[in-house]
Design an enzyme around this catalytic site. Structure first.
Site, PDB file in Angstrom:
ATOM      1  N   ASP A 402     -23.095  -8.134  -9.566  1.00 18.03           N
ATOM      2  CA  ASP A 402     -22.475  -8.533  -8.306  1.00 18.03           C
ATOM      3  C   ASP A 402     -21.386  -9.557  -8.626  1.00 18.03           C
ATOM      4  OD1 ASP A 402     -21.766  -9.489  -5.843  1.00 18.03           O
ATOM      5  OD2 ASP A 402     -23.775 -10.128  -5.256  1.00 18.03           O
ATOM      6  N   ASP A 427     -10.045  -5.549  -6.754  1.00 13.77           N
ATOM      7  CA  ASP A 427      -9.889  -4.155  -6.311  1.00 13.77           C
ATOM      8  C   ASP A 427     -11.212  -3.702  -5.721  1.00 13.77           C
ATOM      9  OD1 ASP A 427      -8.979  -1.619  -5.857  1.00 13.77           O
ATOM     10  OD2 ASP A 427      -9.132  -0.965  -7.940  1.00 13.77           O
TER      11      ASP A 427
END
Length: 817
Positions: A402, A427
């Protein structure tokens, strides 16, 4: 006809002509209809006058009793969620058209009926009854009643065409049924002969999938944004029938999201025929340019379009290269997300890069993209890469974690646990996506601060923002883009000194796409505003060549970067719709036509009255009223010395000083240029570093009004050389860079060249005086410049121009031309 009907009764046994089935399914039970109920239902259709009905013979069958028992049992095992979905006023509709099908198959009622039954069984659907009509002279129409809804089709044997309609209720998707339909109904016409005795074409299948009915409001837990079929995938692709090719390559659920990859040919852009010529017709243009005719590939995450084969380069080049070029020497780069590998690919094209850290949460997504979208992560043609796959490049590290937690753990505290990055590229999900993590990802102060802390001193952060604004959108803080506004506010509060939004319209999304780039140091603005020539040289110096000799970049180049420098008019309009309207929206959005513009004929230059060493001054040749502007038509023609140009002048001046004996004349000429620029121009740092604007008319002779006697400038300006703090330069005085303003970005020339007004009525013959405090652009020069103004006002020192003219005995001839 009668003989035929009787024969069918004998042969088929249990057949009911011209009446409905003896069983109706409601809920999860089967209800038998009494004979009286059956005879009360309509038995025949009325033929409308003027319509001719061809002869038909048809078969109708209902499920056997054993099957009825199975149906009842099956219904009881669906489970609550599926059963609830089954009885919603909603369904899925699949429309399929196939051409080049064997005509004998299309004219066989028996074969078609068997194919329909097999389709229902293979698709795990439940057939209650069906009707098939053989038309005379040819063609067949069939309709099947399903537990889930219905299936129908009609054939044109002579033309080799079948049109099918499959509608189902329930949660099970219909898209997986397509291969079954193709297997059972796309029967090749091997007995036919094509033109010039060629093999007949293979069957071609076109299809459309739509959601029908109503879910929201009838299902208490239904959320449209959680259904991929209600996103880009369903709306823009599956429901469109006219794709020449529409093939599902992947449809899988990972731990974090649903992944779909489709291969498509849109006839509005390229055709299936041109693609086929590119594969086999050696004499065709297409064969020699096959890359132009490939099917497109599109990646969807939870139904939202993420990337495509023909939009990949434009999107990822726009995301990566502007930020990379702004940094003077990017060695360490981090990627947040970027599972396709294309962001990594673009970064690895830069020679300066030593290490790239990619933090992506979904390992399964990366593996699926490597397998089916290999072009996205292909580094085999980059001279500087040592691997075919970008993921295997020795400079790249990929961690499946994460990113939110990864950055906070390493850079969330005052002391960094890891070396900082020169560029961080995000992104990940769009800030306006309906995903729970988005809210935290884009506006959580701890995460945003960790991004800021994770950057080096000249660090650059860039993130994609999703669809670009339109001129009709409300303010971001009031409309659906609140997360964008919150994110930008969080980035500003974290300490980023400059932010810019730019758009790219070639990414093959349904609208142009926006990006936000943020600079930790406002001086980076000087690199953002480089000229096309400077950018072109930088690209040639930094970018790795390709082994094939093809261009390393397909879309991005110097002129494209120049276009990115200016935000859109829509961004400006939305910025000015904020509840607290920014001041620049009133002052700099074009020239106010109601402002009185004093022409050049109303001005004159002569010896200044300010003092003995003041030199030339600017005077009113006629009365000039309050709040007028001076020669705006000429003011906009002021010439600008950009940061890079001024840097060259300073470097050359230093070089001439070191070589004074051999290049004295060069030093004198450079001194003339630099003295003219600093003496007559006014400095600003709006472009990141020191730059100058010099008026293109005699307004450049406007002298300083000592102790607040100026009458030309900013009407709200109350600062004088005597009342300001020598040790602290006020932001209200300096022309320093702003953090974010599309108004100022779009109207830089107006900001720098036009905007001052007359602060009181000026009589004919009166000298027009400016406030030189507003000409000081660099905080580092503040104390020195204010001290100099105080000395000049006291008659103790002289201005730079006068001093230069005395020293060179030039009498101002060169400087006043």
């Amino acid at each position: 006809f009668s003989i035929g009907v009787i024969s069918r009764i004998i042969l088929l046994g249990r057949v009911h002509l011209y009446h409905v089935p003896t069983a109706i399914h409601t809920g999860s039970t089967i209800h038998d209809l009494s004979r009286q109920d059956q005879f009360q239902l309509p038995t025949r259709l009325v033929v409308i006058d003027g319509k001719e009905v061809s002869h038909t013979a048809f078969t109708m069958k209902t499920a056997e009793q054993e099957a009825e028992k199975e149906i009842t049992n099956k219904s009881s095992t669906f489970g609550t969620a599926v059963a609830d979905e089954l009885h919603l006023p909603a369904g899925q509709h699949l429309l399929v058209d196939i051409k080049h099908v064997a005509s004998n198959f299309l004219n066989s009622e028996v074969r078609l009926a068997q194919a329909m039954v097999d389709l229902i069984n293979d698709s795990k659907l439940t057939l209650l009854s069906y009707h098939c009509h053989s038309l005379v002279p040819m063609g067949v129409s069939c309709a099947g009643v399903l537990l889930e809804s219905h299936v129908t089709f009609h054939t044109w044997p002579k033309e080799g065409v079948i049109a099918m309609d499959l509608f189902t209720c329930g949660a099970d998707p219909l898209i997986p049924v397509l291969p079954v339909i193709k297997k059972l109904f796309a029967i090749p016409n091997h007995d036919a002969v094509g033109e010039n005795d060629e093999e007949p074409p293979e069957p071609t299948m076109l299809w459309s999938h739509k959601l029908r009915g109503f879910r929201q409001g009838f299902s208490p837990n239904y959320k449209p944004h959680e259904n991929p079929l209600e996103q880009d995938l369903g709306i823009d692709f599956l429901r469109k029938r006219d794709f020449d090719m529409k093939v599902s390559l992947v449809s899988e659920e990972t731990e974090y999201q649903h992944v779909d990859i489709y291969e498509l040919i849109d006839p509005q852009v390229r055709s299936l025929a041109s693609h086929e010529r590119s594969l086999s017709d050696v004499d065709s243009y297409e064969f020699h340019h096959p890359d132009l005719y490939k099917p497109d590939k599109v990646l969807f995450l939870d139904g939202v379009r993420q990337s495509s084969l023909y939009g990949d380069a434009a999107y990822h080049e726009a995301l990566v290269h502007p930020a990379m070029l702004v940094h003077p020497n990017p060695k360490r780069v981090a990627i947040i997300g970027g599972g396709e590998g294309a962001t990594l690919r673009e970064i690895l094209k830069h020679k300066t890069v030593e290490h790239v850290m990619m933090v992506e949460i979904d390992q399964e997504l990366v593996e699926l993209c490597e397998e089916h979208l290999g072009e996205w992560s292909n580094c085999s043609d980059i001279v500087g890469s040592d691997a075919d796959s970008c993921f295997d490049d020795s400079r790249a590290s990929v961690v499946f974690e994460d990113a939110f937690k990864w950055f906070i753990d390493r850079f969330g505290k005052d002391e960094n646990k890891e070396e900082t990055f020169d560029v961080i590229i995000m992104d990940a999900l769009d800030p306006d996506a309906f995903v729970a993590i988005v809210g935290s990802l884009y506006k959580d102060n701890h995460f945003v601060e960790s991004l800021f802390n994770g950057l080096s001193e000249e660090g650059v952060f860039v993130v994609q923002l999703g669809e670009s604004n339109t001129i009709d959108d409300p303010s971001a803080e009031m409309g659906p883009d609140r997360d964008k506004a919150n994110m930008m506010e969080a980035l500003k509060n974290a300490g980023f000194e400059s932010m810019h939004i730019y758009d790219e319209g070639h990414s093959h999304f349904s609208a142009p796409w926006s990006y936000l780039v943020c600079f930790k140091d406002s001086k980076s603005r000087a690199s953002w505003y480089k000229t096309a020539a400077e950018i072109d040289i930088e690209l040639r110096k930094r970018m790795d060549r390709t082994k094939s000799g093809k261009p390393a970049l397909l879309y991005f180049d110097a002129p494209t970067m120049i276009r990115y420098q200016m935000p859109s008019k829509a961004d400006e309009a939305i910025h000015c719709r904020r509840e607290n309207k920014p001041w620049e929206c009133e002052d700099y959005r074009g020239i106010d036509p109601e402002v009185v513009n004093i022409p050049a004929s109303d001005l004159e230059a002569r010896k200044s009255t300010v003092g003995e060493f003041a030199g030339r001054g600017l005077f009113a040749a006629h009365d000039i009223p309050y709040d007028s502007s001076l020669v705006m038509n000429i003011g906009v023609k002021a010439f600008h010395v950009l940061p890079s140009t001024w840097s060259v002048i300073e470097d050359l001046h230093g070089w001439a000083d070191e070589n004074d004996g051999n290049f004295a004349s060069v030093k004198d000429e450079l001194s003339s240029v630099s003295t003219f620029t600093t003496g007559y121009g006014y400095m600003a740092t709006l472009l990141g570093k020191n730059h100058f604007t010099v008026d293109a008319w005699i307004t450049t002779f406007c002298n300083h009004g000592c102790n607040g006697t100026y009458n030309y400038g900013d009407n709200g300006d109350e600062f004088t050389e005597m009342n300001v703090d020598l040790d602290h330069a006020s932001d209200d005085v300096l022309n320093t860079a702003h953090v974010w303003s599309p108004v100022i970005e779009r109207h830089l020339r107006q900001v720098l060249g036009v905007g001052d007004t007359i602060t009181r009525d000026i009589k004919k013959g009166e000298e027009i005086l400016c406030n030189y405090l507003s000409f000081i652009g660099d905080p580092k020069d503040w104390k020195e410049e204010v001290t100099s103004l105080r000395g000049q006002c006291a008659g103790e020192t002289m201005g730079e121009i006068t001093q230069y003219e005395i020293e060179t005995d030039n009498d101002g001839i060169v400087l006043t031309n």
